[in-house]
Design a protein around this motif. Structure first.
Motif, PDB file in Angstrom:
ATOM      1  N   GLY A   1      -2.647  13.994  -5.966  1.00  0.00           N
ATOM      2  CA  GLY A   1      -2.217  12.858  -5.165  1.00  0.00           C
ATOM      3  C   GLY A   1      -3.373  11.886  -5.098  1.00  0.00           C
ATOM      4  O   GLY A   1      -4.475  12.264  -4.698  1.00  0.00           O
ATOM      5  N   ILE A   2      -3.160  10.645  -5.490  1.00  0.00           N
ATOM      6  CA  ILE A   2      -4.290   9.719  -5.626  1.00  0.00           C
ATOM      7  C   ILE A   2      -3.973   8.345  -5.048  1.00  0.00           C
ATOM      8  O   ILE A   2      -2.844   7.871  -5.119  1.00  0.00           O
ATOM      9  N   GLY A   3      -5.006   7.742  -4.450  1.00  0.00           N
ATOM     10  CA  GLY A   3      -4.918   6.353  -4.017  1.00  0.00           C
ATOM     11  C   GLY A   3      -5.127   6.118  -2.545  1.00  0.00           C
ATOM     12  O   GLY A   3      -5.516   5.023  -2.135  1.00  0.00           O
TER      13      GLY A   3
ATOM     14  N   VAL B   1       0.570  10.806   4.899  1.00  0.00           N
ATOM     15  CA  VAL B   1       1.181  12.115   5.131  1.00  0.00           C
ATOM     16  C   VAL B   1       2.262  12.384   4.090  1.00  0.00           C
ATOM     17  O   VAL B   1       2.351  13.480   3.532  1.00  0.00           O
ATOM     18  N   LEU B   2       3.092  11.374   3.795  1.00  0.00           N
ATOM     19  CA  LEU B   2       4.151  11.556   2.802  1.00  0.00           C
ATOM     20  C   LEU B   2       3.571  11.909   1.432  1.00  0.00           C
ATOM     21  O   LEU B   2       4.105  12.779   0.736  1.00  0.00           O
ATOM     22  N   THR B   3       2.489  11.253   1.057  1.00  0.00           N
ATOM     23  CA  THR B   3       1.834  11.579  -0.218  1.00  0.00           C
ATOM     24  C   THR B   3       1.430  13.041  -0.258  1.00  0.00           C
ATOM     25  O   THR B   3       1.648  13.743  -1.254  1.00  0.00           O
ATOM     26  N   GLY B   4       0.858  13.524   0.839  1.00  0.00           N
ATOM     27  CA  GLY B   4       0.455  14.925   0.900  1.00  0.00           C
ATOM     28  C   GLY B   4       1.632  15.871   0.853  1.00  0.00           C
ATOM     29  O   GLY B   4       1.588  16.901   0.170  1.00  0.00           O
ATOM     30  N   VAL B   5       2.690  15.531   1.563  1.00  0.00           N
ATOM     31  CA  VAL B   5       3.875  16.401   1.602  1.00  0.00           C
ATOM     32  C   VAL B   5       4.492  16.529   0.207  1.00  0.00           C
ATOM     33  O   VAL B   5       4.771  17.640  -0.262  1.00  0.00           O
ATOM     34  N   ILE B   6       4.712  15.399  -0.453  1.00  0.00           N
ATOM     35  CA  ILE B   6       5.322  15.446  -1.793  1.00  0.00           C
ATOM     36  C   ILE B   6       4.407  16.182  -2.768  1.00  0.00           C
ATOM     37  O   ILE B   6       4.886  16.973  -3.606  1.00  0.00           O
ATOM     38  N   SER B   7       3.105  15.960  -2.668  1.00  0.00           N
ATOM     39  CA  SER B   7       2.152  16.677  -3.535  1.00  0.00           C
ATOM     40  C   SER B   7       2.253  18.179  -3.303  1.00  0.00           C
ATOM     41  O   SER B   7       2.246  18.973  -4.251  1.00  0.00           O
ATOM     42  N   GLY B   8       2.362  18.577  -2.042  1.00  0.00           N
ATOM     43  CA  GLY B   8       2.487  19.993  -1.707  1.00  0.00           C
ATOM     44  C   GLY B   8       3.769  20.604  -2.236  1.00  0.00           C
ATOM     45  O   GLY B   8       3.790  21.757  -2.688  1.00  0.00           O
TER      46      GLY B   8
ATOM     47  N   ASN C   1      -7.916  12.813   4.889  1.00  0.00           N
ATOM     48  CA  ASN C   1      -7.728  13.894   5.856  1.00  0.00           C
ATOM     49  C   ASN C   1      -6.239  14.152   6.078  1.00  0.00           C
ATOM     50  O   ASN C   1      -5.753  15.285   5.976  1.00  0.00           O
ATOM     51  N   LEU C   2      -5.492  13.087   6.357  1.00  0.00           N
ATOM     52  CA  LEU C   2      -4.064  13.228   6.638  1.00  0.00           C
ATOM     53  C   LEU C   2      -3.300  13.769   5.434  1.00  0.00           C
ATOM     54  O   LEU C   2      -2.462  14.671   5.570  1.00  0.00           O
ATOM     55  N   ALA C   3      -3.569  13.221   4.259  1.00  0.00           N
ATOM     56  CA  ALA C   3      -2.853  13.666   3.055  1.00  0.00           C
ATOM     57  C   ALA C   3      -3.163  15.129   2.753  1.00  0.00           C
ATOM     58  O   ALA C   3      -2.275  15.898   2.355  1.00  0.00           O
TER      59      ALA C   3
ATOM     60  N   ILE D   1      -6.327  16.002  -3.719  1.00  0.00           N
ATOM     61  CA  ILE D   1      -6.139  14.668  -3.150  1.00  0.00           C
ATOM     62  C   ILE D   1      -7.364  13.836  -3.488  1.00  0.00           C
ATOM     63  O   ILE D   1      -8.492  14.196  -3.107  1.00  0.00           O
ATOM     64  N   ILE D   2      -7.179  12.749  -4.216  1.00  0.00           N
ATOM     65  CA  ILE D   2      -8.280  11.862  -4.585  1.00  0.00           C
ATOM     66  C   ILE D   2      -8.125  10.558  -3.830  1.00  0.00           C
ATOM     67  O   ILE D   2      -7.098   9.869  -3.943  1.00  0.00           O
ATOM     68  N   GLY D   3      -9.146  10.230  -3.046  1.00  0.00           N
ATOM     69  CA  GLY D   3      -9.069   8.986  -2.293  1.00  0.00           C
ATOM     70  C   GLY D   3     -10.211   8.868  -1.309  1.00  0.00           C
ATOM     71  O   GLY D   3     -11.201   9.595  -1.372  1.00  0.00           O
ATOM     72  N   GLY D   4     -10.033   7.950  -0.390  1.00  0.00           N
ATOM     73  CA  GLY D   4     -11.041   7.754   0.635  1.00  0.00           C
ATOM     74  C   GLY D   4     -12.123   6.773   0.208  1.00  0.00           C
ATOM     75  O   GLY D   4     -12.439   6.626  -0.977  1.00  0.00           O
ATOM     76  N   SER D   5     -12.663   6.098   1.179  1.00  0.00           N
ATOM     77  CA  SER D   5     -13.814   5.206   1.009  1.00  0.00           C
ATOM     78  C   SER D   5     -14.443   5.070   2.395  1.00  0.00           C
ATOM     79  O   SER D   5     -13.902   5.587   3.392  1.00  0.00           O
TER      80      SER D   5
END
Length: 520
Positions: free
Chosen positions: A324-326, A444-451, A267-269, A255-259
């Motif tokens: 998963g990015i963004g 969360v959806l980004t993380g789920v689909i990535s998983g 965290n959520l993803a 997972i690439i993201g955060g600022s």
């Protein structure tokens, strides 16, 4: 479930009469009888006033079949013919005569507003709308529209037959006063796409499908451009884990993201990717996110950018299965340059969300760099930036299809009934609820689909399955938290129950297959 187009429904009716050697009148009798059975089961002879409003086409013919059965079973029913044209269908006329044979109180002809004004409808009455069906191709007359407004003003329960009158199957509504607002719609053989689009779903609060015996081979063999996704459709996609599985079998999500101030999105993803079944999860974040992620999610690995507050370079030694990015990434100049550089060198499957979508919208030449079958998960505003503004939901879907074909990507249109678009195909999800209208659910959806992708599901399958699980988890969480108190973390926490729901169903199906084989 397949959602058939208007043209396919007509073709199905025609083939059914030919293959089953029945007349169109007999098919209409079958449809009207099913409507009556639905009402009779629920009313059990109750003497509530029922007003059946019939058009002069086949939808009106269905209403006349219903009227006849209500009369012969002793219900308190009055029927009206909305005489809006000189053209009457053959089956309408046949069923009009059949009603005349069972009662001296023939259906009342109404052909202008003054005649409609004589109709009295109480708030406790029942209205059956059988005026226009799926063949409507122009707005109703003004006086007919006044009848629709009379329905609403009465506050009576309104039941529409097949589709709320005034609603088209394949184009937008220009005036909501020209459409019946139904409490319930009984749709023949399959629901209509318009029941699931934001602008037209308001015209029926609930719906149910009535099986009127359309030819089975036709239903099975006919390909549709729209599919409705529920448990029945997802269950065959589900792959239970084998006894000797290990984490290496289920991929590695990065997972690439955060600022600064938005590490929570990562965290959520990351948690969602873990809970959806990924074998390993790593997060790539600016330095400010290191300690919070390591503390909050000990199950993941954390790699940091050299920059303290935002991502200014993307360098990692791991070999992820999917990226998963963004999420929470920001759109600063340094992040934008880094994102472009990343896309130019990346060969790993991608799930793109949030700020990465916004960066693509700012510089659309970057879309050419996306790997085939990249999954994009925009909310409405992000989608608009990607594909341009639309005038209505049908134009939105067309633009999304064109975009998907042009770049060979999968587009997830997030909303009440999230729609996955791949080329000309639409997959309409049935899980989820208004409690998901809160920050973080998209992460969360980004993380789920990535998983799901990491576990080896094909991109389209991973998307359809992931969207379903995401919504199902939220539906389960709703039982404890309600709409207002549901938060994104609750969706992650209930992912296990969503999986168990499928697992139990899968086991039951296997047991039934074993029993059948033993009996043989």
């Amino acid at each position: 479930m397949k959602l058939f187009s208007k043209e396919q429904i007509y073709e199905g009716d025609k083939l059914t009469t030919e293959r089953q050697k029945i007349s169109s009148t007999e098919l209409m009798e079958r449809a009207g009888t099913q409507i009556f059975n639905w009402m009779h089961t629920r009313m059990q002879g109750a003497q509530v006033p029922i007003h059946v409003f019939c058009g002069i086409g086949n939808n009106g013919g269905d209403g006349l079949v219903l009227t006849r059965h209500l009369i012969t079973h002793g219900y308190n029913v009055v029927s009206y013919i909305i005489n809006c044209s000189d053209k009457r269908s053959k089956d309408f006329l046949i069923n009009y005569d059949r009603v005349k044979n069972v009662t001296k109180d023939w259906p009342q002809m109404k052909g202008c507003k003054e005649e409609l004004d004589t109709i009295k409808i109480g708030a406790d009455d029942i209205i059956v709308d059988a005026i226009f069906g799926i063949g409507l191709n122009r707005p109703p007359n003004d006086w007919v529209q006044s009848l629709f407004q009379k329905f609403r003003a009465s506050k009576a329960f309104t039941l529409s037959i097949d589709i709320p009158s005034g609603l088209y199957t394949d184009e937008a509504v220009k005036d909501e006063n020209a459409v019946v607002h139904a409490h319930f719609t009984l749709s023949f053989q399959s629901p209509k796409l318009v029941f699931f689009l934001p602008e037209t779903a308001q015209f029926t609060k609930e719906w149910e499908v009535l099986d009127i015996g359309i030819d089975r081979d036709y239903l099975i063999e006919t390909e549709t451009v729209v599919e409705l996704i529920a448990k029945r459709e997802v269950l065959p996609l589900y792959k239970p884990r084998q006894k000797y599985s290990h984490k290496g079998n289920f991929g590695h999500v990065l997972i690439i993201g955060g600022s600064y101030g938005k590490i929570g999105a990562t965290n959520l993803a990351s948690r969602a990717a873990l809970s959806s079944g990924a074998g390993l999860v790593s997060a790539y974040v600016p330095k400010c996110g290191y300690h919070s992620l390591q503390t909050a999610i000990p199950e993941i690995m954390v790699v940091t950018d050299e920059n303290e507050t935002n991502i200014s370079s993307i360098n990692f030694e791991i070999e992820p299965t999917v990226i998963g990015i963004g999420i929470g990434m920001g759109t600063s100049d340094s992040t934008a340059k880094t994102f472009e550089s990343f896309l130019k060198s990346n060969k790993t499957p991608l799930v793109i969300d949030a700020d990465a979508l916004n960066l693509l919208s700012k510089k659309k030449t970057l879309l050419q760099l996306l790997p085939d079958l990249t999954i994009l998960t925009p909310h409405p505003k992000e989608l608009e930036r990607l594909i341009g503004k639309w005038s209505d939901d049908f134009e939105k879907l067309k633009k999304a299809k064109d975009f998907s074909k042009k770049y060979n990507v999968i587009v997830v249109i997030k909303g009440s009934n999230t729609i996955t678009v791949y080329h000309d195909k639409l997959y309409v999800n049935t899980t989820g609820n208004p409690g998901m209208a809160t920050g973080g659910t998209g992460d969360v959806l980004t993380g789920v689909i990535s998983g799901m992708l990491a576990q080896g599901y094909e991109p389209l399958t991973a998307t359809i399955f992931g969207v379903y699980l995401h919504g199902k988890s939220a539906d389960i969480a709703l039982e404890d938290y309600g709409y207002q108190s549901l938060i994104a973390s609750h969706i992650i926490e209930n992912m296990g129950d969503a999986y168990m729901d499928l697992f139990k169903q899968s086991e039951q199906a296997q047991e039934e297959v074993q029993k059948e084989s033993q009996q043989k």
